[in-house]
Motif scaffolding. Structure first.
Motif, PDB file in Angstrom:
ATOM      1  N   ASP A  73       6.526  -0.986 -13.092  1.00 19.30           N
ATOM      2  CA  ASP A  73       7.013  -0.539 -11.789  1.00 19.30           C
ATOM      3  C   ASP A  73       6.148  -1.023 -10.626  1.00 19.30           C
ATOM      4  O   ASP A  73       6.407  -0.670  -9.471  1.00 19.30           O
ATOM      5  CB  ASP A  73       7.087   0.993 -11.745  1.00 19.30           C
ATOM      6  CG  ASP A  73       8.177   1.553 -12.655  1.00 19.30           C
ATOM      7  OD1 ASP A  73       9.161   0.838 -12.896  1.00 19.30           O
ATOM      8  OD2 ASP A  73       8.034   2.696 -13.129  1.00 19.30           O
ATOM      9  N   ASN A  74       5.122  -1.802 -10.910  1.00 25.41           N
ATOM     10  CA  ASN A  74       4.206  -2.247  -9.869  1.00 25.41           C
ATOM     11  C   ASN A  74       4.935  -3.056  -8.790  1.00 25.41           C
ATOM     12  O   ASN A  74       5.654  -4.004  -9.096  1.00 25.41           O
ATOM     13  CB  ASN A  74       3.104  -3.108 -10.493  1.00 25.41           C
ATOM     14  CG  ASN A  74       2.062  -3.529  -9.472  1.00 25.41           C
ATOM     15  OD1 ASN A  74       1.814  -2.828  -8.493  1.00 25.41           O
ATOM     16  ND2 ASN A  74       1.453  -4.678  -9.706  1.00 25.41           N
ATOM     17  N   GLU A  75       4.751  -2.652  -7.544  1.00 26.20           N
ATOM     18  CA  GLU A  75       5.292  -3.385  -6.402  1.00 26.20           C
ATOM     19  C   GLU A  75       4.146  -3.641  -5.418  1.00 26.20           C
ATOM     20  O   GLU A  75       3.982  -2.934  -4.423  1.00 26.20           O
ATOM     21  CB  GLU A  75       6.416  -2.595  -5.717  1.00 26.20           C
ATOM     22  CG  GLU A  75       7.683  -2.483  -6.551  1.00 26.20           C
ATOM     23  CD  GLU A  75       8.821  -1.799  -5.802  1.00 26.20           C
ATOM     24  OE1 GLU A  75       8.625  -1.430  -4.621  1.00 26.20           O
ATOM     25  OE2 GLU A  75       9.895  -1.637  -6.388  1.00 26.20           O
ATOM     26  N   PRO A  76       3.319  -4.640  -5.705  1.00 24.42           N
ATOM     27  CA  PRO A  76       2.135  -4.869  -4.871  1.00 24.42           C
ATOM     28  C   PRO A  76       2.464  -5.203  -3.430  1.00 24.42           C
ATOM     29  O   PRO A  76       1.653  -4.955  -2.522  1.00 24.42           O
ATOM     30  CB  PRO A  76       1.441  -6.046  -5.573  1.00 24.42           C
ATOM     31  CG  PRO A  76       2.521  -6.723  -6.363  1.00 24.42           C
ATOM     32  CD  PRO A  76       3.440  -5.625  -6.792  1.00 24.42           C
ATOM     33  N   GLU A  77       3.661  -5.760  -3.192  1.00 26.35           N
ATOM     34  CA  GLU A  77       4.023  -6.148  -1.826  1.00 26.35           C
ATOM     35  C   GLU A  77       4.172  -4.952  -0.898  1.00 26.35           C
ATOM     36  O   GLU A  77       4.220  -5.113   0.335  1.00 26.35           O
ATOM     37  CB  GLU A  77       5.320  -6.965  -1.834  1.00 26.35           C
ATOM     38  CG  GLU A  77       6.559  -6.221  -2.317  1.00 26.35           C
ATOM     39  CD  GLU A  77       6.728  -6.190  -3.831  1.00 26.35           C
ATOM     40  OE1 GLU A  77       7.788  -5.708  -4.297  1.00 26.35           O
ATOM     41  OE2 GLU A  77       5.809  -6.628  -4.548  1.00 26.35           O
ATOM     42  N   LYS A  78       4.229  -3.741  -1.449  1.00 28.07           N
ATOM     43  CA  LYS A  78       4.321  -2.552  -0.596  1.00 28.07           C
ATOM     44  C   LYS A  78       2.962  -2.131  -0.037  1.00 28.07           C
ATOM     45  O   LYS A  78       2.896  -1.242   0.819  1.00 28.07           O
ATOM     46  CB  LYS A  78       4.931  -1.379  -1.376  1.00 28.07           C
ATOM     47  CG  LYS A  78       6.450  -1.451  -1.529  1.00 28.07           C
ATOM     48  CD  LYS A  78       7.016  -0.165  -2.085  1.00 28.07           C
ATOM     49  CE  LYS A  78       8.537  -0.194  -2.077  1.00 28.07           C
ATOM     50  NZ  LYS A  78       9.142   1.071  -2.568  1.00 28.07           N
ATOM     51  N   PHE A  79       1.885  -2.751  -0.519  1.00 24.61           N
ATOM     52  CA  PHE A  79       0.554  -2.351  -0.087  1.00 24.61           C
ATOM     53  C   PHE A  79       0.049  -3.244   1.050  1.00 24.61           C
ATOM     54  O   PHE A  79       0.084  -4.474   0.962  1.00 24.61           O
ATOM     55  CB  PHE A  79      -0.436  -2.409  -1.250  1.00 24.61           C
ATOM     56  CG  PHE A  79      -0.451  -1.147  -2.061  1.00 24.61           C
ATOM     57  CD1 PHE A  79      -1.409  -0.164  -1.829  1.00 24.61           C
ATOM     58  CD2 PHE A  79       0.512  -0.925  -3.021  1.00 24.61           C
ATOM     59  CE1 PHE A  79      -1.406   1.014  -2.565  1.00 24.61           C
ATOM     60  CE2 PHE A  79       0.520   0.255  -3.759  1.00 24.61           C
ATOM     61  CZ  PHE A  79      -0.438   1.221  -3.525  1.00 24.61           C
ATOM     62  N   ILE A  80      -0.431  -2.593   2.094  1.00 22.25           N
ATOM     63  CA  ILE A  80      -1.071  -3.271   3.224  1.00 22.25           C
ATOM     64  C   ILE A  80      -2.535  -2.835   3.222  1.00 22.25           C
ATOM     65  O   ILE A  80      -2.829  -1.636   3.352  1.00 22.25           O
ATOM     66  CB  ILE A  80      -0.426  -2.897   4.576  1.00 22.25           C
ATOM     67  CG1 ILE A  80       1.104  -2.988   4.492  1.00 22.25           C
ATOM     68  CG2 ILE A  80      -0.996  -3.769   5.681  1.00 22.25           C
ATOM     69  CD1 ILE A  80       1.650  -4.360   4.229  1.00 22.25           C
ATOM     70  N   VAL A  81      -3.436  -3.786   3.073  1.00 24.23           N
ATOM     71  CA  VAL A  81      -4.848  -3.479   2.885  1.00 24.23           C
ATOM     72  C   VAL A  81      -5.644  -3.764   4.154  1.00 24.23           C
ATOM     73  O   VAL A  81      -5.546  -4.848   4.734  1.00 24.23           O
ATOM     74  CB  VAL A  81      -5.414  -4.302   1.707  1.00 24.23           C
ATOM     75  CG1 VAL A  81      -6.938  -4.225   1.687  1.00 24.23           C
ATOM     76  CG2 VAL A  81      -4.831  -3.813   0.396  1.00 24.23           C
ATOM     77  N   LEU A  85      -9.432  -5.509  -2.168  1.00 27.62           N
ATOM     78  CA  LEU A  85      -8.303  -6.430  -2.272  1.00 27.62           C
ATOM     79  C   LEU A  85      -7.444  -6.111  -3.496  1.00 27.62           C
ATOM     80  O   LEU A  85      -7.739  -6.516  -4.608  1.00 27.62           O
ATOM     81  CB  LEU A  85      -8.813  -7.874  -2.340  1.00 27.62           C
ATOM     82  CG  LEU A  85      -9.709  -8.304  -1.172  1.00 27.62           C
ATOM     83  CD1 LEU A  85     -10.108  -9.760  -1.321  1.00 27.62           C
ATOM     84  CD2 LEU A  85      -9.012  -8.073   0.164  1.00 27.62           C
ATOM     85  N   ARG A  86      -6.367  -5.388  -3.272  1.00 25.78           N
ATOM     86  CA  ARG A  86      -5.433  -5.093  -4.368  1.00 25.78           C
ATOM     87  C   ARG A  86      -4.602  -6.333  -4.638  1.00 25.78           C
ATOM     88  O   ARG A  86      -3.966  -6.879  -3.727  1.00 25.78           O
ATOM     89  CB  ARG A  86      -4.518  -3.925  -4.009  1.00 25.78           C
ATOM     90  CG  ARG A  86      -3.693  -3.439  -5.192  1.00 25.78           C
ATOM     91  CD  ARG A  86      -2.767  -2.291  -4.839  1.00 25.78           C
ATOM     92  NE  ARG A  86      -2.290  -1.634  -6.037  1.00 25.78           N
ATOM     93  CZ  ARG A  86      -1.250  -2.060  -6.774  1.00 25.78           C
ATOM     94  NH1 ARG A  86      -0.583  -3.138  -6.389  1.00 25.78           N
ATOM     95  NH2 ARG A  86      -0.875  -1.411  -7.860  1.00 25.78           N
ATOM     96  N   PRO A  87      -4.570  -6.816  -5.877  1.00 25.83           N
ATOM     97  CA  PRO A  87      -3.836  -8.053  -6.182  1.00 25.83           C
ATOM     98  C   PRO A  87      -2.379  -7.989  -5.741  1.00 25.83           C
ATOM     99  O   PRO A  87      -1.663  -7.041  -6.033  1.00 25.83           O
ATOM    100  CB  PRO A  87      -3.946  -8.148  -7.713  1.00 25.83           C
ATOM    101  CG  PRO A  87      -5.219  -7.440  -8.031  1.00 25.83           C
ATOM    102  CD  PRO A  87      -5.290  -6.299  -7.057  1.00 25.83           C
ATOM    103  N   GLY A  88      -1.974  -9.029  -4.997  1.00 31.88           N
ATOM    104  CA  GLY A  88      -0.595  -9.137  -4.561  1.00 31.88           C
ATOM    105  C   GLY A  88      -0.280  -8.416  -3.277  1.00 31.88           C
ATOM    106  O   GLY A  88       0.849  -8.495  -2.778  1.00 31.88           O
ATOM    107  N   ALA A  89      -1.258  -7.706  -2.716  1.00 32.10           N
ATOM    108  CA  ALA A  89      -1.016  -6.939  -1.491  1.00 32.10           C
ATOM    109  C   ALA A  89      -1.112  -7.844  -0.255  1.00 32.10           C
ATOM    110  O   ALA A  89      -1.486  -9.015  -0.339  1.00 32.10           O
ATOM    111  CB  ALA A  89      -2.020  -5.802  -1.382  1.00 32.10           C
TER     112      ALA A  89
END
Length: 600
Positions: free
Chosen positions: A207-215, A256-260
């Motif tokens: 269910d990982n959706e890294p694109e939802k994370f803004i770091v 840095l969360r991968p894919g964020a």
């Protein structure tokens, strides 16, 4: 009937969820008292006032530590006022103090259900500061709330952990972690737990959706405008050379969360702020607002988001104030060292003595800060004394380095230690010993455990040193690693590792009815040994005679002897311990168990 059961289920869930939280209504931002005292023990949802220009969007803030939640709407933090002015409904969720990512993530998931139902909305915008960002990803993916989250903003979140948490797992050093004001919850924030458990599990989650994370990761622990906690001072000298640019708690690379999506580059002039500043609206709200209003906004920053801490290098060794035997020794061929000292008492005084116990003057260039002092050393066999507990990292530019790496990410990793030198001295590493102290500090799911220390020795093979974890039970272990070559050098590393199947361990439910509670016990009376010492052994089957080994705090064996068994299982060992110098030691019986004691 089906509808009725559904309504009953929903109602029951709402009651169950709300029972985990106090719910408090805040006044308008300009009416919040600066003397407001937030939650100290109970998880709480603080509802901000609904603005007159409400735009239908919810901003849900989560700090990650229960009694710091109020920093989101107090202490001149403009987040509440800014969101209110812009028409956003603000909600501030305090989860737990020391529950860690999985416990806080579950509570945050429950709060998302409560908030979306209360305001009749489909989604919220999460803003997580520090460990709140880690709770956000657990809530979204482990606890299935990703569809209820439009975007998740992570402010100074150590997705890859922090060495400050690593230090906290050493029982004789956890006072340093407490100086940060965080006190608990470090088990799931260590670099090795995040490396071996959190990141593999969540980054590969279906269910990982890294694109939802803004770091938003900061880089300036030394430039913060709101420095008020000792953490920003005591970590600077230690974190900076090891983990690079950091905000005083979270290294930039660790955020840095991968894919964020990454808003700031390392050392970005807009983010030369500290770990507290990054949580303040006056520093972060404009960036958050821009991403909410323009979902397709991209920063074009694509850094290397792999925070590789699988190999750690040390040019230092550690001494501890409680050990009279700890001295500052110069490396072979070295004429100078620097002692970077973290001390518990902010106004501690220090004295330096030479090998003849003659008091030396501390060089006037020594720098004092709150909880930290840097002392230059130019003589050998130096003793450092203080009126405060302290830990000193002795650093030398002798070119001698020790590295620790994990060769395998399997259930039973193999640890490898290497020693390096830029000097051509073939004799330098001969007869080197590599040993350490390990403690199981938690289960793989982050549940803290109380365990006894174990002494481990690394076996040499082709100039490297190895330790295989195959005989350890599953769990998370802290490691105090030390190498020593008499009259040549000493080196230390604080780290850890994980043993066991991570994915299955996070998914399984332990049946406590099958847990066997052993009645075996070993203890020394009194635990702080001065003139008398009695060793008691309960329910262990011992050979006659049985062996006892004494280790110092680094895991080095310094004494061994044998004792005849008796019927009352109590043994007078005062004479055996008489020659020990004051300090902290471990006693091991027949390889069964190790216990800590103090020699006065």
């Amino acid at each position: 009937m089906k509808l009725k059961l559904t309504l009953i289920a929903l109602f029951s869930c709402a009651i169950l969820c709300s029972q985990n939280f106090n719910e408090v209504q805040l006044p308008k931002p300009d009416k919040v008292s600066p003397f407001f005292i937030g939650p100290l023990f109970k998880s709480t949802i603080h509802y901000g006032a609904t603005p007159p220009n409400y735009n239908g969007k919810i901003i849900l803030f989560n700090h990650g530590y229960i009694d710091l939640n109020q920093s989101q709407f107090l202490f001149n933090n403009s987040f509440y006022q800014e969101t209110y002015n812009e028409g956003y409904q603000a909600v501030f969720v305090a989860t737990t103090r020391g529950g860690g990512i999985w416990v806080n993530g579950k509570l945050l998931a429950e709060s998302i259900d409560i908030v979306t139902q209360k305001f009749n909305v489909d989604q919220v915008y999460l803003v997580g500061h520090s460990n709140g960002g880690k709770a956000s990803e657990a809530a979204m993916f482990t606890y299935k709330k990703k569809d209820k989250v439009a975007l998740a903003f992570a402010l100074g979140t150590p997705f890859w952990g922090t060495y400050l948490a690593d230090i906290s797992q050493m029982p004789w050093l956890n006072w340093a972690w407490k100086l940060t004001g965080l006190n608990e919850g470090a088990q799931t924030s260590t670099t090795y737990y995040c490396r071996d458990v959190v990141r593999p599990y969540l980054d590969n989650h279906p269910d990982n959706e890294p694109e939802k994370f803004i770091v938003l990761g900061a880089s300036g622990f030394y430039k913060g405008s709101t420095i008020a906690a000792p953490a920003f001072l005591l970590t600077g000298g230690f974190l900076f050379p090891i983990q690079g640019a950091n905000d005083g708690v979270a290294p930039y690379k660790s955020t840095l969360r991968p894919g964020a999506e990454y808003v700031f580059r390392k050392n970005d002039p807009r983010a030369i702020i500290d770990h507290l500043d990054i949580s303040f609206g006056q520093f972060s709200w404009s960036y958050i607002k821009s991403y909410i209003e323009n979902r397709s906004l991209k920063s074009a920053i694509i850094p290397d988001n792999k925070f590789d801490n699988s190999k750690i290098t040390s040019n230092y060794y550690i001494i501890y104030s409680e050990n009279e035997y700890d001295q500052i020794l110069l490396d072979k061929g070295s004429s100078y060292a620097v002692a970077e000292v973290i001390h518990e008492n902010p106004t501690a005084s220090f004295e330096v003595f030479d090998k003849n116990l003659k008091k030396l003057n501390i060089h006037k260039s020594s720098s004092y800060e709150n909880h930290k002092i840097i002392i230059p050393i130019s003589e050998n066999n130096i003793t450092l004394k203080s009126n405060s507990r302290f830990t000193a990292f002795i650093k030398q530019n002798s070119g001698i380095l020790m590295s620790l790496e994990q060769l395998s990410m399997s259930r039973y990793p193999i640890l490898k230690v290497d020693l390096y030198s830029d000097k051509k001295d073939s004799q330098l590493f001969l007869n080197t010993q590599v040993h350490g102290v390990i403690l199981k500090t938690s289960e793989i799911d982050g549940t803290p455990v109380q365990s006894d220390p174990e002494m481990i020795t690394f076996d040499e093979n082709d100039h490297s040193f190895y330790f295989n974890t195959k005989n350890l039970e599953k769990g998370v272990y802290s490691l105090f690693l030390n190498s020593e070559n008499k009259n040549n050098f000493r080196r230390s590393i604080i780290s850890g590792f994980v043993v066991g199947d991570v994915e299955n361990s996070l998914n399984e439910v332990e049946d406590e009815s099958h847990i066997y509670k052993s009645e075996k016990a070993i203890w020394i009376t009194p635990n702080s040994v001065k003139n008398q010492a009695f060793l008691s052994v309960l329910a262990y089957v011992l050979p006659d005679p049985f062996s006892i080994k004494i280790y110092d705090i680094t895991g080095k064996e310094i004494k061994n002897f044998r004792i005849r068994t008796n019927q009352n299982s109590q043994y007078h060992i005062s004479e055996k311990l008489k020659t020990l110098r004051s300090g902290v030691y471990f006693l091991n019986i027949q390889g069964f168990k190790s216990i800590k004691f103090i020699k006065e």
